[in-house]
Design a protein around this motif. Sequence first.
Motif, short mmCIF file in Angstrom:
data_model
loop_
_atom_site.label_atom_id
_atom_site.label_comp_id
_atom_site.label_asym_id
_atom_site.label_seq_id
_atom_site.Cartn_x
_atom_site.Cartn_y
_atom_site.Cartn_z
N UNK A 35 0.86 -1.19 0.00
CA UNK A 35 0.00 0.00 0.00
C UNK A 35 0.90 1.24 0.00
N UNK A 36 0.49 2.21 -0.78
CA UNK A 36 1.19 3.47 -0.90
C UNK A 36 0.17 4.58 -0.75
N UNK A 37 0.66 5.79 -0.48
CA UNK A 37 -0.25 6.93 -0.43
C UNK A 37 0.41 8.15 -1.03
N UNK A 38 -0.45 9.05 -1.46
CA UNK A 38 0.05 10.26 -2.12
C UNK A 38 -0.88 11.42 -1.83
N UNK A 39 -0.27 12.57 -1.52
CA UNK A 39 -1.01 13.82 -1.36
C UNK A 39 -0.57 14.77 -2.46
N UNK A 40 -1.39 15.76 -2.77
CA UNK A 40 -1.06 16.69 -3.85
C UNK A 40 0.30 17.35 -3.65
N UNK A 41 1.10 17.34 -4.69
CA UNK A 41 2.39 17.99 -4.65
C UNK A 41 3.50 17.17 -4.02
N UNK A 42 3.17 15.97 -3.57
CA UNK A 42 4.18 15.12 -2.94
C UNK A 42 4.32 13.81 -3.71
N UNK A 43 5.46 13.17 -3.53
CA UNK A 43 5.68 11.89 -4.16
C UNK A 43 4.87 10.81 -3.45
N UNK A 44 4.56 9.78 -4.22
CA UNK A 44 3.87 8.64 -3.64
C UNK A 44 4.84 7.94 -2.67
N UNK A 45 4.33 7.56 -1.51
CA UNK A 45 5.19 6.94 -0.50
C UNK A 45 4.65 5.58 -0.08
#
Length: 117
Positions: A35-45
């Motif tokens: 599972x990964x997550x991403x917020x606007x303007x940031x890389x997927x982590x």
Amino acid sequence: VSVVESGGGLVEPGGSLTLTCKCSGVPFDEYHASWHRQTPGKERELVAFITGDGNNARIVDAVKGRFTISRDNDRDLVSLEMNSLKPEDTAVYYCKIRGRTSNTEFWGQGTQVTVSS
């Protein structure tokens, strides 16, 4: 190949959600899942990882003790149980599977998780 996440939504701080990723078209137990997550303007982590056989899992420090990853190879599912959610957990959450030997990757379309009062 299909990778489909579900279970996202709006939850208050301190609440819980369980995300589910349903996979088809591959021999599921031959694929590691994460599972990964991403917020606007940031890389997927990366958030959490589990091996194809389910015997080994890893949770990143930011969510350790609050999130749990698991899988059901009979049902071709991988889940992310999220507890004690915080506003900073707000993101689009993505499921990824990767072949144990082929390194072929497949991503889901993502599901939005919003933690807010």
